[in-house]
Motif scaffolding. Structure first.
Motif, mmCIF file in Angstrom:
data_model
loop_
_atom_site.group_PDB
_atom_site.id
_atom_site.type_symbol
_atom_site.label_atom_id
_atom_site.label_comp_id
_atom_site.label_asym_id
_atom_site.label_seq_id
_atom_site.Cartn_x
_atom_site.Cartn_y
_atom_site.Cartn_z
ATOM 1 N N ASP A 143 -12.749 1.721 12.677
ATOM 2 C CA ASP A 143 -12.637 2.622 11.875
ATOM 3 C C ASP A 143 -13.028 2.319 10.479
ATOM 4 O O ASP A 143 -13.805 2.567 9.920
ATOM 5 N N ARG A 144 -12.197 1.291 10.094
ATOM 6 C CA ARG A 144 -12.212 0.628 8.645
ATOM 7 C C ARG A 144 -13.393 -0.265 8.482
ATOM 8 O O ARG A 144 -13.982 -0.543 7.275
ATOM 9 N N LYS A 145 -13.975 -0.944 9.603
ATOM 10 C CA LYS A 145 -15.153 -1.643 9.441
ATOM 11 C C LYS A 145 -15.201 -2.689 8.075
ATOM 12 O O LYS A 145 -16.081 -2.796 7.479
ATOM 13 N N GLY A 146 -14.116 -3.405 8.009
ATOM 14 C CA GLY A 146 -13.880 -4.484 7.144
ATOM 15 C C GLY A 146 -13.455 -4.079 5.819
ATOM 16 O O GLY A 146 -13.404 -4.968 4.767
ATOM 17 N N ARG A 147 -13.287 -2.777 5.597
ATOM 18 C CA ARG A 147 -12.926 -2.307 4.374
ATOM 19 C C ARG A 147 -11.262 -2.520 4.095
ATOM 20 O O ARG A 147 -10.648 -2.704 5.111
ATOM 21 N N ARG A 148 -10.677 -2.613 2.863
ATOM 22 C CA ARG A 148 -9.409 -2.919 2.712
ATOM 23 C C ARG A 148 -8.687 -1.823 3.275
ATOM 24 O O ARG A 148 -8.649 -0.701 3.394
ATOM 25 N N PHE A 149 -7.573 -2.413 4.007
ATOM 26 C CA PHE A 149 -6.470 -1.676 4.590
ATOM 27 C C PHE A 149 -5.049 -2.206 4.587
ATOM 28 O O PHE A 149 -4.976 -3.481 4.464
ATOM 29 N N ARG A 150 -4.080 -1.611 4.605
ATOM 30 C CA ARG A 150 -2.749 -2.191 4.639
ATOM 31 C C ARG A 150 -1.445 -1.191 5.151
ATOM 32 O O ARG A 150 -1.981 -0.043 5.059
ATOM 33 N N CYS A 151 -0.506 -1.906 5.744
ATOM 34 C CA CYS A 151 0.221 -0.925 6.348
ATOM 35 C C CYS A 151 1.918 -1.499 6.306
ATOM 36 O O CYS A 151 1.814 -2.841 6.263
ATOM 37 N N ALA A 152 2.679 -0.675 6.502
ATOM 38 C CA ALA A 152 4.220 -1.017 6.694
ATOM 39 C C ALA A 152 4.563 -0.520 7.989
ATOM 40 O O ALA A 152 4.359 0.507 8.355
ATOM 41 N N PHE A 153 5.115 -1.903 8.584
ATOM 42 C CA PHE A 153 6.031 -1.281 9.897
ATOM 43 C C PHE A 153 7.382 -1.509 9.728
ATOM 44 O O PHE A 153 7.637 -2.625 9.267
ATOM 45 N N VAL A 154 8.294 -0.521 9.859
ATOM 46 C CA VAL A 154 9.653 -0.383 9.827
ATOM 47 C C VAL A 154 10.241 -0.475 11.142
ATOM 48 O O VAL A 154 9.923 0.107 12.124
ATOM 49 N N ASN A 155 11.151 -1.416 11.307
ATOM 50 C CA ASN A 155 11.931 -1.638 12.823
ATOM 51 C C ASN A 155 11.012 -1.999 13.623
ATOM 52 O O ASN A 155 10.699 -1.827 14.850
ATOM 53 N N LEU A 156 10.461 -3.490 13.117
ATOM 54 C CA LEU A 156 9.294 -4.205 14.072
ATOM 55 C C LEU A 156 10.397 -4.819 15.065
ATOM 56 O O LEU A 156 11.164 -5.568 14.675
ATOM 57 N N SER A 157 9.701 -4.798 16.173
ATOM 58 C CA SER A 157 10.256 -5.459 17.584
ATOM 59 C C SER A 157 9.444 -6.549 17.581
ATOM 60 O O SER A 157 8.356 -6.809 17.331
ATOM 61 N N PRO A 158 10.043 -7.697 18.151
ATOM 62 C CA PRO A 158 9.376 -9.129 18.651
ATOM 63 C C PRO A 158 7.929 -8.671 19.312
ATOM 64 O O PRO A 158 7.043 -9.213 19.241
ATOM 65 N N ALA A 159 8.044 -7.653 20.424
ATOM 66 C CA ALA A 159 6.611 -7.387 20.970
ATOM 67 C C ALA A 159 5.687 -6.964 19.953
ATOM 68 O O ALA A 159 4.469 -6.964 20.267
ATOM 69 N N GLN A 160 5.997 -5.885 19.153
ATOM 70 C CA GLN A 160 5.022 -5.339 18.036
ATOM 71 C C GLN A 160 4.639 -6.189 17.132
ATOM 72 O O GLN A 160 3.563 -6.327 16.503
ATOM 73 N N GLU A 161 5.481 -7.337 16.653
ATOM 74 C CA GLU A 161 5.246 -8.527 15.649
ATOM 75 C C GLU A 161 4.023 -9.120 16.593
ATOM 76 O O GLU A 161 3.141 -9.779 15.850
#
Length: 197
Positions: A143-161
């Motif tokens: 959806d972003r097709k190379g455009r800038r994007f950032r996100c925060a993930f709180v309570n990141l598990s090893p599998a999610q990382e």
């Protein structure tokens, strides 16, 4: 106990009700809960939000983060919630919110099908397991097709990382820290001007 009282008092001051834990019974989903307001504020500050940002809380539960973000001057704020019951509660909270600066809405939607084309920033508080995260990140990338994007993930598990690591060709960790025992990580398509993991 003191944190619970502070959270309740902040809810009261904002005119919303976001405290408590609710089981959602969604396959590969997690229960609905949220983190302390102080943590939400620190995470949003570290995301360096600005008036051009379209912010989405993926798996918004009762809408606490959507409400906190909407009190900042952003282009638009949205929450995605698969549970129809939670989406109704979140929408009521957004409606009642005192001190809103930005337009905000709740979408009762599947995060794997949501259109992230305009989204510049996302927030996730352990909304689902790694297999769903994989699908969501793949959808955001398209959806972003190379455009800038950032996100925060709180309570990141090893599998999610590990899931984020599989996407490091387009989304890399720029900052990580521990908040009250929960791993928080910020990922971005552009590392310029940011700290590094």
């Amino acid at each position: 106990m003191l944190n619970k009282l502070r959270n309740w008092a902040t809810d009261f001051a904002l005119g919303i009700r976001t405290t408590g834990i609710v089981e959602t019974h969604i396959t590969d989903g997690c229960h609905t809960s949220t983190v302390d307001y102080a943590i939400v504020e620190r995470v949003l500050n570290r995301l360096r939000l600005g008036p051009e940002d379209v912010f989405v809380d993926i798996g918004c539960g009762k809408g606490r983060v959507v409400c906190v973000a909407a009190r900042r001057k952003l282009c638009f704020v949205s929450g995605i919630e698969l549970s129809s019951d939670m989406a109704v509660i979140a929408a009521k909270n957004v409606e009642r919110l005192r001190g809103r600066y930005s337009s905000a809405m709740i979408n009762q939607n599947d995060a794997t099908r949501y259109d992230y084309g305009q989204t510049t920033v996302a927030y996730l508080f352990h909304p689902f397991e790694a297999n769903v995260l994989e699908q969501v990140l793949a959808k955001i990338r398209v959806d972003r097709k190379g455009r800038r994007f950032r996100c925060a993930f709180v309570n990141l598990s090893p599998a999610q990382e590990a899931t984020f690591l599989r996407h490091q060709d387009w989304l890399t960790c720029t900052l990580r820290w521990i908040e009250k025992g929960k791993l928080v990580a910020i990922y971005a398509t552009d590392r310029s001007g940011s700290d590094h993991c």
